[in-house]
Design a protein around this motif. Sequence first.
Motif, PDB file in Angstrom:
ATOM      1  N   ASP A  90      -2.072   2.095  -0.804  1.00  7.87           N
ATOM      2  CA  ASP A  90      -1.290   1.243  -1.698  1.00  7.87           C
ATOM      3  C   ASP A  90      -2.008   1.197  -3.047  1.00  7.87           C
ATOM      4  OD1 ASP A  90      -0.053  -0.806  -3.114  1.00  7.87           O
ATOM      5  OD2 ASP A  90      -0.049  -2.218  -1.432  1.00  7.87           O
ATOM      6  N   PRO A  91      -1.461   1.831  -4.084  1.00  8.11           N
ATOM      7  CA  PRO A  91      -2.128   1.852  -5.390  1.00  8.11           C
ATOM      8  C   PRO A  91      -2.365   0.461  -5.984  1.00  8.11           C
ATOM      9  CG  PRO A  91      -0.304   3.422  -5.336  1.00  8.11           C
ATOM     10  CD  PRO A  91      -0.225   2.617  -4.075  1.00  8.11           C
ATOM     11  N   ASN A  92      -1.636  -0.545  -5.503  1.00  4.38           N
ATOM     12  CA  ASN A  92      -1.802  -1.913  -6.002  1.00  4.38           C
ATOM     13  C   ASN A  92      -2.828  -2.718  -5.214  1.00  4.38           C
ATOM     14  OD1 ASN A  92       0.223  -1.597  -8.021  1.00  4.38           O
ATOM     15  ND2 ASN A  92       1.764  -1.803  -6.400  1.00  4.38           N
ATOM     16  N   ASP A  93      -3.306  -2.175  -4.084  1.00  5.73           N
ATOM     17  CA  ASP A  93      -4.281  -2.890  -3.251  1.00  5.73           C
ATOM     18  C   ASP A  93      -5.265  -1.884  -2.659  1.00  5.73           C
ATOM     19  OD1 ASP A  93      -5.768  -4.484  -1.573  1.00  5.73           O
ATOM     20  OD2 ASP A  93      -4.053  -5.266  -0.455  1.00  5.73           O
ATOM     21  N   SER A  94      -6.399  -1.701  -3.336  1.00  5.98           N
ATOM     22  CA  SER A  94      -7.373  -0.697  -2.905  1.00  5.98           C
ATOM     23  C   SER A  94      -8.030  -1.032  -1.571  1.00  5.98           C
ATOM     24  CB  SER A  94      -8.446  -0.504  -3.979  1.00  5.98           C
ATOM     25  OG  SER A  94      -9.161  -1.701  -4.182  1.00  5.98           O
ATOM     26  N   ASN A  95      -7.911  -2.266  -1.096  1.00  9.20           N
ATOM     27  CA  ASN A  95      -8.497  -2.656   0.187  1.00  9.20           C
ATOM     28  C   ASN A  95      -7.709  -2.121   1.380  1.00  9.20           C
ATOM     29  OD1 ASN A  95      -9.239  -4.936  -1.837  1.00  9.20           O
ATOM     30  ND2 ASN A  95     -10.796  -5.001  -0.244  1.00  9.20           N
ATOM     31  N   LYS A  96      -6.562  -1.521   1.153  1.00  7.23           N
ATOM     32  CA  LYS A  96      -5.741  -1.003   2.254  1.00  7.23           C
ATOM     33  C   LYS A  96      -6.155   0.395   2.693  1.00  7.23           C
ATOM     34  CE  LYS A  96      -1.772  -3.935   1.630  1.00  7.23           C
ATOM     35  NZ  LYS A  96      -0.342  -4.005   1.399  1.00  7.23           N
ATOM     36  N   GLY A  97      -7.142   0.986   2.012  1.00  8.31           N
ATOM     37  CA  GLY A  97      -7.670   2.259   2.456  1.00  8.31           C
ATOM     38  C   GLY A  97      -7.059   3.457   1.761  1.00  8.31           C
ATOM     39  N   CYS A  98      -7.355   4.617   2.340  1.00  6.45           N
ATOM     40  CA  CYS A  98      -6.963   5.891   1.734  1.00  6.45           C
ATOM     41  C   CYS A  98      -6.287   6.776   2.764  1.00  6.45           C
ATOM     42  CB  CYS A  98      -8.198   6.602   1.191  1.00  6.45           C
ATOM     43  SG  CYS A  98      -9.071   5.638  -0.066  1.00  6.45           S
ATOM     44  N   LYS A  99      -5.532   7.739   2.259  1.00  6.75           N
ATOM     45  CA  LYS A  99      -4.877   8.732   3.116  1.00  6.75           C
ATOM     46  C   LYS A  99      -5.088  10.106   2.493  1.00  6.75           C
ATOM     47  CE  LYS A  99      -0.602   8.039   0.636  1.00  6.75           C
ATOM     48  NZ  LYS A  99       0.717   7.505   0.614  1.00  6.75           N
ATOM     49  N   LEU A 100      -5.092  11.107   3.331  1.00  9.39           N
ATOM     50  CA  LEU A 100      -5.223  12.486   2.859  1.00  9.39           C
ATOM     51  C   LEU A 100      -3.988  12.877   2.052  1.00  9.39           C
ATOM     52  CD1 LEU A 100      -6.694  14.136   6.040  1.00  9.39           C
ATOM     53  CD2 LEU A 100      -7.757  14.124   3.793  1.00  9.39           C
ATOM     54  N   LYS A 101      -4.192  13.670   1.015  1.00  6.50           N
ATOM     55  CA  LYS A 101      -3.062  14.146   0.213  1.00  6.50           C
ATOM     56  C   LYS A 101      -2.221  15.149   1.001  1.00  6.50           C
ATOM     57  CE  LYS A 101      -4.821  13.473  -4.436  1.00  6.50           C
ATOM     58  NZ  LYS A 101      -5.212  14.112  -5.703  1.00  6.50           N
ATOM     59  N   ARG A 102      -2.864  15.889   1.885  1.00  5.97           N
ATOM     60  CA  ARG A 102      -2.122  16.836   2.705  1.00  5.97           C
ATOM     61  C   ARG A 102      -2.665  16.796   4.118  1.00  5.97           C
ATOM     62  NH1 ARG A 102      -3.906  22.863   0.791  1.00  5.97           N
ATOM     63  NH2 ARG A 102      -5.974  22.832   1.698  1.00  5.97           N
ATOM     64  N   GLU A 103      -1.867  17.292   5.030  1.00  4.64           N
ATOM     65  CA  GLU A 103      -2.230  17.282   6.440  1.00  4.64           C
ATOM     66  C   GLU A 103      -3.405  18.220   6.702  1.00  4.64           C
ATOM     67  OE1 GLU A 103      -0.783  15.490   8.902  1.00  4.64           O
ATOM     68  OE2 GLU A 103       0.691  14.558   7.590  1.00  4.64           O
ATOM     69  N   ILE A 104      -4.289  17.847   7.612  1.00  3.87           N
ATOM     70  CA  ILE A 104      -5.411  18.686   8.006  1.00  3.87           C
ATOM     71  C   ILE A 104      -4.891  20.036   8.513  1.00  3.87           C
ATOM     72  CG2 ILE A 104      -7.226  18.981   9.763  1.00  3.87           C
ATOM     73  CD1 ILE A 104      -8.170  17.180   7.630  1.00  3.87           C
ATOM     74  N   ARG A 105      -3.781  20.042   9.218  1.00  4.15           N
ATOM     75  CA  ARG A 105      -3.266  21.297   9.774  1.00  4.15           C
ATOM     76  C   ARG A 105      -2.877  22.292   8.675  1.00  4.15           C
ATOM     77  NH1 ARG A 105       0.867  17.675  11.334  1.00  4.15           N
ATOM     78  NH2 ARG A 105       2.678  17.846   9.984  1.00  4.15           N
ATOM     79  N   ASP A 106      -2.689  21.807   7.428  1.00  5.35           N
ATOM     80  CA  ASP A 106      -2.372  22.689   6.307  1.00  5.35           C
ATOM     81  C   ASP A 106      -3.623  23.303   5.680  1.00  5.35           C
ATOM     82  OD1 ASP A 106       0.306  22.062   6.659  1.00  5.35           O
ATOM     83  OD2 ASP A 106       0.256  20.436   5.179  1.00  5.35           O
ATOM     84  N   CYS A 107      -4.811  22.875   6.096  1.00  4.41           N
ATOM     85  CA  CYS A 107      -6.063  23.430   5.575  1.00  4.41           C
ATOM     86  C   CYS A 107      -6.383  24.719   6.324  1.00  4.41           C
ATOM     87  CB  CYS A 107      -7.210  22.443   5.754  1.00  4.41           C
ATOM     88  SG  CYS A 107      -7.020  20.924   4.808  1.00  4.41           S
ATOM     89  N   PRO A 108      -7.061  25.657   5.677  1.00  2.00           N
ATOM     90  CA  PRO A 108      -7.449  26.896   6.371  1.00  2.00           C
ATOM     91  C   PRO A 108      -8.278  26.573   7.612  1.00  2.00           C
ATOM     92  CG  PRO A 108      -7.886  27.058   4.017  1.00  2.00           C
ATOM     93  CD  PRO A 108      -7.503  25.639   4.287  1.00  2.00           C
ATOM     94  N   GLY A 109      -7.836  27.084   8.740  1.00  2.00           N
ATOM     95  CA  GLY A 109      -8.551  26.855   9.990  1.00  2.00           C
ATOM     96  C   GLY A 109      -8.399  25.435  10.506  1.00  2.00           C
ATOM     97  N   SER A 110      -7.552  24.614   9.895  1.00  2.00           N
ATOM     98  CA  SER A 110      -7.327  23.211  10.271  1.00  2.00           C
ATOM     99  C   SER A 110      -8.610  22.397  10.298  1.00  2.00           C
ATOM    100  CB  SER A 110      -6.622  23.115  11.632  1.00  2.00           C
ATOM    101  OG  SER A 110      -5.349  23.688  11.540  1.00  2.00           O
ATOM    102  N   VAL A 111      -9.580  22.787   9.472  1.00  2.00           N
ATOM    103  CA  VAL A 111     -10.859  22.080   9.416  1.00  2.00           C
ATOM    104  C   VAL A 111     -11.214  21.826   7.965  1.00  2.00           C
ATOM    105  CG1 VAL A 111     -13.320  22.245   9.920  1.00  2.00           C
ATOM    106  CG2 VAL A 111     -11.669  23.151  11.547  1.00  2.00           C
ATOM    107  N   ALA A 112     -11.751  20.656   7.692  1.00  2.00           N
ATOM    108  CA  ALA A 112     -12.209  20.338   6.339  1.00  2.00           C
ATOM    109  C   ALA A 112     -13.528  19.595   6.441  1.00  2.00           C
ATOM    110  CB  ALA A 112     -11.179  19.487   5.610  1.00  2.00           C
ATOM    111  N   MET A 113     -14.453  19.867   5.536  1.00  2.00           N
ATOM    112  CA  MET A 113     -15.740  19.186   5.503  1.00  2.00           C
ATOM    113  C   MET A 113     -15.883  18.484   4.167  1.00  2.00           C
ATOM    114  SD  MET A 113     -17.257  19.826   8.379  1.00  2.00           S
ATOM    115  CE  MET A 113     -18.966  19.476   8.080  1.00  2.00           C
ATOM    116  N   LEU A 114     -16.472  17.313   4.192  1.00  2.00           N
ATOM    117  CA  LEU A 114     -16.673  16.550   2.974  1.00  2.00           C
ATOM    118  C   LEU A 114     -18.067  15.943   3.024  1.00  2.00           C
ATOM    119  CD1 LEU A 114     -15.445  15.288   0.389  1.00  2.00           C
ATOM    120  CD2 LEU A 114     -14.648  13.411   1.815  1.00  2.00           C
ATOM    121  N   GLN A 115     -18.924  16.320   2.094  1.00  2.00           N
ATOM    122  CA  GLN A 115     -20.261  15.751   2.033  1.00  2.00           C
ATOM    123  C   GLN A 115     -20.175  14.416   1.311  1.00  2.00           C
ATOM    124  OE1 GLN A 115     -23.423  18.324   0.768  1.00  2.00           O
ATOM    125  NE2 GLN A 115     -24.611  16.593  -0.002  1.00  2.00           N
TER     126      GLN A 115
END
Length: 165
Positions: free
Chosen positions: A111-136
């Motif tokens: 919710d752009p009006n309430d940052s306490n509601k958390g975050c969501k991925l912009k795209r599905e993990i299954r759309d990433c190469p190999g269905s895997v993503a790493m984030l340091q």
Amino acid sequence: MLLANLSNPRLGLQSIGILSLYDNNLSSYVIMAYESGYPEYGNILRFLKLNSDGNLRIYSSSKGSGTCTVRWTNVNNQCQVFGYCGHMGICSYNDTSPVCGCPSENFDPVDPNDSNKGCKLKREIRDCPGSVAMLQMDHTKFLTYPPENLNDVYFVGIFLSEVNK
């Protein structure tokens, strides 16, 4: 004191600002906390409140003043309150207060009006190469229970179902 042996634990706030734990299996109450104005007497009213930010606080007010003052806070660092920034949210501080944000540009606020509601991925993990993503994530502490051990290694999987589309 072994808290696992409690049969009917309950918290009570004494009128002088002492937060106590009571249980039939305890020989007497256990002081959990006391507010900074203890032992002020007289025209002071005190109450305990679990605020919407997930933090438990003791407040006091002089009778008739119409103002309340926070006298004790269970967790002083608001970023240490589990879930304060919602699912996949990251808590940090600006000059004066906690601020919630997303871990990278690959996320959007729920919710752009309430940052306490958390975050969501912009795209599905299954759309990433190999269905895997790493984030340091440098300078990040994962809040776990019991308290985390620096030697622990965490593997986190994010699974998105068709319902979350």
